[in-house]
Motif scaffolding. Structure first.
Motif, PDB file in Angstrom:
ATOM      1  N   ASN A 190      36.716  -5.169   1.858  1.00  0.00           N
ATOM      2  CA  ASN A 190      35.510  -5.594   2.556  1.00  0.00           C
ATOM      3  C   ASN A 190      35.350  -4.873   3.887  1.00  0.00           C
ATOM      4  O   ASN A 190      36.345  -4.535   4.541  1.00  0.00           O
ATOM      5  N   GLY A 194      36.033 -11.551   5.074  1.00  0.00           N
ATOM      6  CA  GLY A 194      35.110 -12.603   4.697  1.00  0.00           C
ATOM      7  C   GLY A 194      33.728 -12.158   4.294  1.00  0.00           C
ATOM      8  O   GLY A 194      32.913 -12.997   3.885  1.00  0.00           O
ATOM      9  N   LEU A 195      33.435 -10.859   4.383  1.00  0.00           N
ATOM     10  CA  LEU A 195      32.121 -10.348   3.979  1.00  0.00           C
ATOM     11  C   LEU A 195      32.282  -9.619   2.643  1.00  0.00           C
ATOM     12  O   LEU A 195      32.836  -8.517   2.599  1.00  0.00           O
ATOM     13  N   THR A 197      32.176  -7.261  -0.308  1.00  0.00           N
ATOM     14  CA  THR A 197      31.713  -5.871  -0.288  1.00  0.00           C
ATOM     15  C   THR A 197      32.051  -5.175  -1.591  1.00  0.00           C
ATOM     16  O   THR A 197      33.191  -5.233  -2.058  1.00  0.00           O
ATOM     17  N   ARG A 377      27.847  -9.965  -8.200  1.00  0.00           N
ATOM     18  CA  ARG A 377      27.189 -10.360  -6.956  1.00  0.00           C
ATOM     19  C   ARG A 377      27.055 -11.877  -6.868  1.00  0.00           C
ATOM     20  O   ARG A 377      27.273 -12.471  -5.799  1.00  0.00           O
ATOM     21  N   ARG A 381      28.930 -14.144  -4.080  1.00  0.00           N
ATOM     22  CA  ARG A 381      28.095 -15.001  -3.232  1.00  0.00           C
ATOM     23  C   ARG A 381      28.655 -16.436  -3.231  1.00  0.00           C
ATOM     24  O   ARG A 381      28.746 -17.085  -2.175  1.00  0.00           O
ATOM     25  N   TYR A 384      32.461 -16.382  -1.484  1.00  0.00           N
ATOM     26  CA  TYR A 384      32.545 -16.078  -0.059  1.00  0.00           C
ATOM     27  C   TYR A 384      31.532 -16.851   0.782  1.00  0.00           C
ATOM     28  O   TYR A 384      31.663 -16.925   2.004  1.00  0.00           O
ATOM     29  N   GLY A 385      30.479 -17.358   0.141  1.00  0.00           N
ATOM     30  CA  GLY A 385      29.440 -18.043   0.882  1.00  0.00           C
ATOM     31  C   GLY A 385      28.589 -17.113   1.718  1.00  0.00           C
ATOM     32  O   GLY A 385      27.910 -17.553   2.648  1.00  0.00           O
ATOM     33  N   ARG A 386      28.587 -15.844   1.368  1.00  0.00           N
ATOM     34  CA  ARG A 386      27.787 -14.846   2.084  1.00  0.00           C
ATOM     35  C   ARG A 386      27.201 -13.866   1.072  1.00  0.00           C
ATOM     36  O   ARG A 386      27.747 -13.691  -0.032  1.00  0.00           O
ATOM     37  N   GLU A 387      26.129 -13.215   1.465  1.00  0.00           N
ATOM     38  CA  GLU A 387      25.479 -12.256   0.589  1.00  0.00           C
ATOM     39  C   GLU A 387      26.318 -10.980   0.499  1.00  0.00           C
ATOM     40  O   GLU A 387      26.706 -10.412   1.518  1.00  0.00           O
ATOM     41  N   PRO A 388      26.635 -10.505  -0.713  1.00  0.00           N
ATOM     42  CA  PRO A 388      27.430  -9.278  -0.849  1.00  0.00           C
ATOM     43  C   PRO A 388      26.680  -8.062  -0.303  1.00  0.00           C
ATOM     44  O   PRO A 388      25.447  -7.998  -0.345  1.00  0.00           O
ATOM     45  N   ARG A 438      39.902 -15.642  -1.557  1.00  0.00           N
ATOM     46  CA  ARG A 438      38.470 -15.434  -1.815  1.00  0.00           C
ATOM     47  C   ARG A 438      38.243 -14.443  -2.943  1.00  0.00           C
ATOM     48  O   ARG A 438      37.365 -14.639  -3.799  1.00  0.00           O
TER      49      ARG A 438
END
Length: 454
Positions: A190, A194-195, A197, A377, A381, A384-388, A438
Motif C-alpha cells: 500500500n 491502511g490505504l 492499493t 476492489r 473496500r 480496509y474501510g477505504r476506497e482502493p 487487513r
C-alpha cells in the motif's frame, strides 16, 4: 454465503482468531535465512524455508509439493481443483534479500522482534508477511464457508529476489502449475498503511556498462594534467548528459513527457518515504507520479574509479560505470536501451568508448476492467474501510511478465502488506501486523465473493 456483506463479520472473526498462529508462523519463516545465494547464506536455509512453507500450505488445505527449478531454487506449488469454478492462482515468494551489515540492525534480522507496534526482521514484509496473510485468508475461508468456492492454486517462488528466472522456466515447462483465470501476486503493498492499493504498473528495466579508455595507464597529473585526456572526466561528462538542469532524465529520442493516471504521490509524503535530507527536494518538474511511473529514469548505480582513500595525483586512463534505465510499462525497454547506448556514445567527448548491455526486462501494465478487479476492489473496500487506489512500482517482478505471456486472458493483480515504513530491502525491515490482518481479510472476502462477479 454468496452475499459478501453477510459473511464479512464471520470472515473477519476467523482472520482475527488466526492472527496469533499466523504471526507464530511468520516468526518461524523469518528465522530461515533464505537468501538464494550460496556466497552469502547456506543453501540449506532455502531448503529449510521451502519445506516449512510446504508444511504451512498443506496445513491451510492445499496439497503442496516442493519442486526444483532450473536455477537451483525450490518452489512450493499446489492446487485444489474445482471444475467449472473460477481458477485463482495465489503467488508470493519465500526467498529474501541479504541483511547487509548486521550491526546496522537494531535487533537480530533473523529473529522476528516486536517493537513500537511493528514486527522487525528480514522478510517480515517482503515477502513472508505476504505469505502468512495469504495462508491466513485461505484458512479463514475454509473455516467459514466449509470449502473454497473457487479453484485455488498456490505458487511460492524461491528465487524472486535474484531474478534468475527459475520459476518462469518451471511455469513454461509445466503450465498446469499456474493455469488460472485470476492471478493474485502478493509482492507489493500500500502507498500508506491502511490505504488499500493495487499496483497496476511495473516499470521495464535495462542496464548497461560504459567504459571510457584514453591511455594505457594513469599519468602524473603534475606532469601531464591539462593535456592528457582524462577518462574519468570524459565519463563524468557523459553521465551528466543524462539529466537536465532540473534533474529529469534526458536521453536523445526517448519520450519523457508521460503522465501518470493512477493515484497521485503527495510530494511531502515522498520527501518522507525517500528520506530526503532537509533542504533537498525531488528532481524534475513534473508530478512525482509522472517522474516515477510514466517517464524514463536513468540512474548511475556504480562507478569504477580510484577511491578517495587511495588517492594519487594521476590523470586516469580508464573509467567505467553501470547505468540503470527504468521505463514506463508501455515503453519498449529494448528500444529504450538502444537509445541509451547511442546517447552515451554521442555524448562522450573523447576517448575510446565501449558499451555493454547487461540486463533487460519488460514492464507490466494491468488490465483493470475485468470482473476479478471489481471483486477485489469490493473486497478491499470492505476490509480496509477505504476506497482502493492504484499505483505504480519502479521495481520489476519478473514472473509477472512471464505469467502475462503464458496466460494472456488472466486478470493479474498485485497487492501486499508492504508500505513505506516497512523499509523493504533495507536495514530494520518491518511489517505492521494490522496490514497482515487487513490483507488477509481482503483476500478472504475476495475468494468468498469472486463467484458473484464472474
Amino acid at each position: 454465503m454468496n452475499d459478501l456483506a453477510a459473511v464479512r463479520d464471520r470472515l473477519s472473526a476467523a482472520v482475527s482468531a488466526g492472527m496469533p498462529s499466523a504471526l507464530a508462523d511468520l516468526s518461524r519463516l523469518v528465522a530461515c535465512r533464505s537468501v538464494f545465494d550460496a556466497r552469502i547464506e547456506d543453501p540449506a536455509e532455502c531448503v529449510r524455508a521451502a519445506e516449512l512453507v510446504a508444511d504451512l500450505v498443506r496445513a491451510a488445505g492445499v496439497p503442496a509439493a516442493v519442486l526444483p527449478a532450473s536455477d537451483g531454487s525450490l518452489a512450493v506449488c499446489g492446487r485444489v481443483p474445482l471444475p467449472g469454478a473460477p481458477r485463482v492462482l495465489l503467488y508470493t515468494h519465500h526467498d529474501v534479500v541479504p541483511v547487509g551489515d548486521v550491526e546496522a540492525w537494531t535487533s537480530d534480522p533473523w529473529t522476528l522482534t516486536a517493537r513500537d507496534g511493528r514486527l522487525f526482521g528480514r522478510g517480515a514484509a517482503d515477502c513472508k508477511g505476504n505469505l502468512v496473510a495469504t495462508l491466513l485468508a485461505l484458512t479463514a475461508v475454509r473455516e467459514v464457508c466449509g470449502s473454497w468456492p473457487v479453484e485455488v492454486a498456490v505458487v511460492i517462488e524461491g528465487s524472486e529476489e535474484q531474478s534468475t528466472g527459475g520459476m518462469a522456466k518451471l511455469a513454461a515447462a509445466q503450465p498446469d502449475l499456474v493455469s488460472a483465470d485470476v492471478i493474485v501476486m502478493a509482492d507489493t503493498g500500500n502507498i500508506e498503511a491502511g490505504l488499500p492499493t493495487l499496483t497496476t504498473s511495473l516499470r521495464g528495466t535495462g542496464s548497461v556498462r560504459i567504459t571510457v579508455r584514453t591511455m594505457d595507464h594513469a599519468a602524473h597529473s603534475g606532469m601531464f594534467g591539462g593535456a592528457a585526456p582524462d577518462a574519468l572526466q570524459a565519463l563524468l561528462t557523459t553521465l551528466a548528459s543524462l539529466r537536465s538542469p532540473s534533474g529529469e532524465t534526458t536521453i536523445d529520442g526517448l519520450d519523457a513527457g508521460g503522465v501518470w493516471e493512477g493515484a497521485a504521490y503527495d510530494e511531502q509524503r515522498f520527501l518522507s518515504d525517500a528520506a530526503l535530507l532537509p533542504g533537498v527536494g525531488p528532481l524534475g518538474e513534473g508530478a512525482i507520479g509522472d517522474l516515477l511511473w510514466a517517464r524514463p529514469a536513468a540512474t548511475v548505480l556504480a562507478i569504477d574509479a580510484p577511491p578517495t582513500a587511495r588517492v594519487t595525483a594521476a590523470v586516469q586512463g580508464e573509467a567505467s560505470a553501470i547505468v540503470n534505465l527504468r521505463v514506463p510499462a508501455t515503453m519498449d525497454p529494448a528500444a529504450a536501451q538502444h537509445l541509451l547506448v547511442e546517447h552515451l556514445r554521442r555524448h562522450t567527448p573523447y576517448g575510446l568508448v565501449e558499451i555493454e548491455p547487461l540486463t533487460l526486462g519488460r514492464g507490466f501494465a494491468a488490465v483493470t476492467d475485468g470482473p476479478a478487479y471489481d471483486a477485489m476492489r469490493e473486497a478491499m473496500r470492505a476490509a480496509y474501510g477505504r476506497e482502493p487506489v492504484t499505483t505504480g512500482q519502479g521495481g520489476s517482478i519478473p514472473l509477472t511478465v512471464a505469467l502475462a505471456d503464458l496466460l494472456p486472458q488472466a486478470e493479474i493483480m498485485l497487492l501486499g502488506v508492504e508500505e513505506p515504513a516497512s523499509r523493504i530491502h533495507a536495514t530494520d525491515e518491518s511489517v505492521d501486523p494490522a496490514e497482515i490482518e487487513r490483507l488477509a481479510l481482503a483476500l478472504a472476502l475476495f475468494l468468498a465473493g469472486l463467484p458473484n462477479f464472474c
